[in-house]
Design an enzyme around this catalytic site. Structure first.
Site, mmCIF file in Angstrom:
data_model
loop_
_atom_site.group_PDB
_atom_site.id
_atom_site.type_symbol
_atom_site.label_atom_id
_atom_site.label_comp_id
_atom_site.label_asym_id
_atom_site.label_seq_id
_atom_site.Cartn_x
_atom_site.Cartn_y
_atom_site.Cartn_z
ATOM 1 C CG ASP A 284 -2.213 0.855 0.883
ATOM 2 O OD1 ASP A 284 -2.169 1.659 -0.073
ATOM 3 O OD2 ASP A 284 -3.224 0.756 1.606
HETATM 4 C C1 BGC Z 1 -5.086 3.261 0.090
HETATM 5 C C2 BGC Z 1 -5.223 2.270 -1.040
HETATM 6 C C3 BGC Z 1 -5.104 2.979 -2.360
HETATM 7 C C4 BGC Z 1 -3.766 3.672 -2.420
HETATM 8 C C5 BGC Z 1 -3.484 4.374 -3.731
HETATM 9 C C6 BGC Z 1 -3.858 4.136 -0.079
HETATM 10 O O1 BGC Z 1 -3.877 5.213 0.801
HETATM 11 O O2 BGC Z 1 -5.047 2.573 1.310
HETATM 12 O O3 BGC Z 1 -6.466 1.614 -0.908
HETATM 13 O O4 BGC Z 1 -5.263 2.085 -3.422
HETATM 14 O O5 BGC Z 1 -3.730 4.639 -1.388
HETATM 15 O O6 BGC Z 1 -4.203 5.533 -3.878
#
Ligand code: BGC
Length: 737
Positions: free
Chosen positions: A267
């Site tokens: 993530d």
């Molecule tokens: C989130 C993810 C997301 C990623 C990219 C993160 O803060 O937890 O779910 O896909 O950002 O934007």
């Protein structure tokens, strides 16, 4: 057989290409493939162009629009030494330009075929913009609605989530990932993120392994079995191990047990955050840990880019491991057909926001709406109305109805409820609109008297209340899930007029509605319904469409009851209505008074306000004649549970028929009910249908004391009905081996 051989030849050829590319790569080029960088603007800055040209980035996120995505691909393909195209990722969570209901809302449709079709449209619109990878579906089981990210998941139940997870993966990825219009999906967040303590985002989660495997992992397993191309780790720590350093989940479960050969992405910055978690001494240590644990790509963390080459040279990460990571990335790019077709030609796709897409999201919003309560006021009989009061902060707000994660959603396309109702009522009925509160959070009650006056003059008051989009989603957890601001006061004041009140609830999570539920005549939960929320709601209120959604998550009476879910275990002292004394009924000064010594809250009782699976229609369905055949199944056999459902009302409608089971005696405590099947059926008035579900021993299995899946012989109950409270029951038995 021929088809099978064909598939094998394709994947063998793909693996050959992966190996020959890998053999030609330098160490820095290998590292480049596992680095994802953020763009976030609509031009290519020179530093990023240089990174891609030098082979220092294999993926870019948040590049949107064919101009910029094609420019990026051109640098990668034509100007870098190896010409490897880029993965271009974006959060296309519930639609792109055309916004569908939030995922939790889509789950309320209990409609896998619909969910597949809606995800397909999202994929087409994203492809139009050059995006080839979405960070969806979100598959975190959400049993604590304080957590704002329940909006992004598919509810509280592993079976429902698993069926819809497959549907989303198939929708995004299509039959063939390499065909234009298919994009790679990403099952996230692996795993157990929905169980963060107190529903506080990013907090720790503690989940016993058997429960992890029975409840939290099945949607991910289903996504993997449906061919999901990628998986994303999570921010939190599970049982003391941050998800981006969890080699048991990433290597043993995902790769070895499930045979996943796609790509795992971290993530956002979750690799450098291993330092903050306190499991890595510094960023290099974090990079080594994540690489060894099985994270193939570093999302915007900078840790792999800065440290991985040195870590390999020093032997802290083996070159073999790095090769495995690079293989996963290259395989994904090959599956997507990016080497053959790296560029996007927008003219090959339907225009985002086109009529068919809008029509699809209107249908999605209709199917996702759940009629929680109806004393008979709905549907509104237009012929009998002369004045309608439309009240509340969410009646006319094209942006808020879109919900969380709508980077590319176009609020200008939105059709809000107020204009849609005006149009549907066609000037025959006078509509009085009063916003009453500036926002759902507003505590300023100055606008309430005008709302009360409008309601008093009207034949019916329709209240648009709930939560703005900003109150759910990532990092937006709430400690109190009642209606925010002065909304309860507004609702109660309007209800006081005696005019019938319809409450339309827009929300990103289940809310605690006990304070207002009795005061209103009907409650229609539409979640954040998306672009066409307005016309969909007008159709439902006026009976041009009949509600058919069912709750994918429990609505508690009070926040303090959560986590509250239907598949609880029985305990040794389950609540019984005759053993419950509520706080207000306790005798005065009775220090020894026993409230029954059963499991409940003095101030809330034991039951939710609206249970999982609940949802009313404008017609009524009755169930009869349940049977299990054969009444005993062998371990290698199957049992078919059948019941008849009848439309006993005056209108046609759709019902979601649900099958629940209970394992009566087992070596571990088992849920009092578990969903094992569901089917949408359409029935005209008076029509009846026989609905059957077939279960095998595998469907009865759970993870036992030794953490292995086991279906234990013995008796089971089975219910078929319209909610998790279904009372039509039969019994069957699983025989000994
Ligand atoms: C989130 C993810 C997301 C990623 C990219 C993160 O803060 O937890 O779910 O896909 O950002 O934007």
């Amino acid at each position: 057989m021929e088809g099978r051989a064909g598939i094998d030849a394709v994947s063998a050829d793909r693996e050959d290409r992966v190996e020959s590319l890998l053999a030609s790569m330098t160490l820095p080029e290998k590292v480049g493939q596992v680095v994802q960088v953020n763009l976030g603007e609509d031009r290519v800055p020179p530093e990023l162009a240089a990174e891609i040209r030098d082979g220092r980035a294999g993926s870019v996120l948040n590049a949107v629009g064919s101009e910029v995505t094609n420019a990026l691909q051109r640098i990668a393909v034509e100007e870098s030494r190896l010409g490897i195209p880029l993965l271009l990722g974006r959060d296309v969570i519930h639609g792109f330009r055309t916004v569908f209901p939030i995922p939790l809302g889509q789950a309320a449709s209990w409609d896998p075929e619909g969910v597949r079709a809606w995800s397909r449209i999202a994929a087409l619109e994203a492809s139009w913009a050059g995006v080839n990878w979405t960070f969806a579906p979100g598959l975190d089981i959400g049993r604590d609605p304080r957590w704002g990210r329940v909006a992004e998941g598919l509810g509280e139940d592993p079976h429902l989530s698993a069926r819809l997870a497959e549907a989303m993966v198939r929708g995004f990825q299509g039959e063939d990932l390499s065909v234009a219009g298919s994009i790679a999906a990403c099952a996230k967040h692996f795993a157990g993120y929905g169980a963060v303590e107190a529903g506080r985002d990013y907090a720790s989660a503690a989940i016993p392994e058997a429960e992890l495997r029975d409840v939290h992992l099945p949607p991910f397993r289903a996504a993997v079995d449906a061919g999901v191309a990628t998986v994303m780790t999570a921010f939190h720590d599970l049982n003391g191990i941050p998800a981006s350093a969890n080699e048991v989940l990433l290597r043993v479960v995902l790769r070895e047990e499930w045979g996943f050969d796609g790509m795992v992405v971290s993530d956002w910055r979750s690799i450098p955050e291993l330092v903050v978690h306190g499991v890595a001494a510094d960023e290099a240590d974090a990079a080594a840990m994540a690489a060894r644990a099985g994270v193939d790509m570093d999302m915007a963390g900078g840790a792999y880019g800065s440290h991985l080459a040195r870590l390999v040279r020093e032997g802290r990460v083996s070159e073999d491991r790095l090769d495995g990571m690079v293989r996963a990335v290259l395989r994904t790019k090959l599956r997507l057909g990016l080497f053959e077709a790296p560029y996007t030609d927008p003219s090959r796709f339907p225009a985002p926001g086109c009529e068919p897409h809008l029509e699809a999201t209107r249908m999605a919003a209709i199917r996702s709406a759940v009629l929680l309560k109806n004393d008979g006021v709905l549907p509104l009989e237009v012929a009998q109305l002369s004045r309608v009061a439309v009240i509340g902060p969410l009646a006319d707000d094209g942006y808020e109805q879109l919900g969380t994660w709508v980077f590319d959603g176009d609020p200008d396309l939105s059709r809000a409820p107020l204009p849609a109702l005006r149009e549907a009522l066609g000037g025959r009925v006078h509509v009085d609109a009063v916003r009453a509160l500036e926002s759902t959070r507003s505590r300023d009650t100055a606008g309430i008297p005008a709302a009360v006056a409008a309601a008093a003059r009207a034949d019916v008051a329709v209240l648009f209340v709930g939560e703005e989009s900003i109150l759910s989603g990532e990092a937006h957890s709430r400690a109190d899930i009642r209606l925010p601001g002065a909304q309860e006061r507004l609702i109660l004041a309007v209800a006081e007029t005696g005019t019938p009140v319809v409450m339309v609830l827009m929300t990103g999570r289940p809310l605690a509605l006990a304070a207002v539920a009795d005061a209103v005549d009907a409650i229609l939960c539409v979640w954040h319904p998306g672009t066409m929320g307005g016309p969909a709601i007008a159709d439902l209120l006026l009976g041009r469409a009949t509600p058919s959604g069912k709750l994918p998550a429990t609505f508690p009476r009070m926040t303090g009851q959560v986590p509250l879910y239907y598949a609880r275990r029985n305990t040794g002292r389950p609540a019984r209505p005759d053993r419950i004394t509520l706080l207000e009924d306790l005798p005065p000064r009775a220090p020894q008074h026993s409230a029954g010594n059963v499991s409940f809250h003095l101030d809330a009782g034991a039951e939710p306000l609206f249970p999982f699976g609940h949802g009313l229609s404008y017609t009524r369905f009755e169930y009869a004649d349940i049977r299990a055949e054969p009444p005993a199944l062998r371990p290698d056999g199957s049992v078919t549970i059948t019941a008849e459902v009848r439309n006993v009302g005056e209108r046609g409608g759709e019902e979601v028929v649900q099958l629940y089971i209970r394992d009566l005696v087992a070596s571990m405590t088992r849920p009092v009910r578990e969903l094992k099947g569901f089917r949408r059926v359409t029935l005209e008035p008076g029509e009846r249908r026989t609905v059957s579900f077939t279960l095998t021993a595998a469907d009865l299995a759970f993870h036992g004391r030794d953490l292995r899946p086991v279906a234990e012989p013995g008796r089971f109950h089975a219910w078929i009905g319209g909610s998790s409270r279904a009372d039509l029951r039969t019994t069957f038995e699983l025989e000994e081996r």
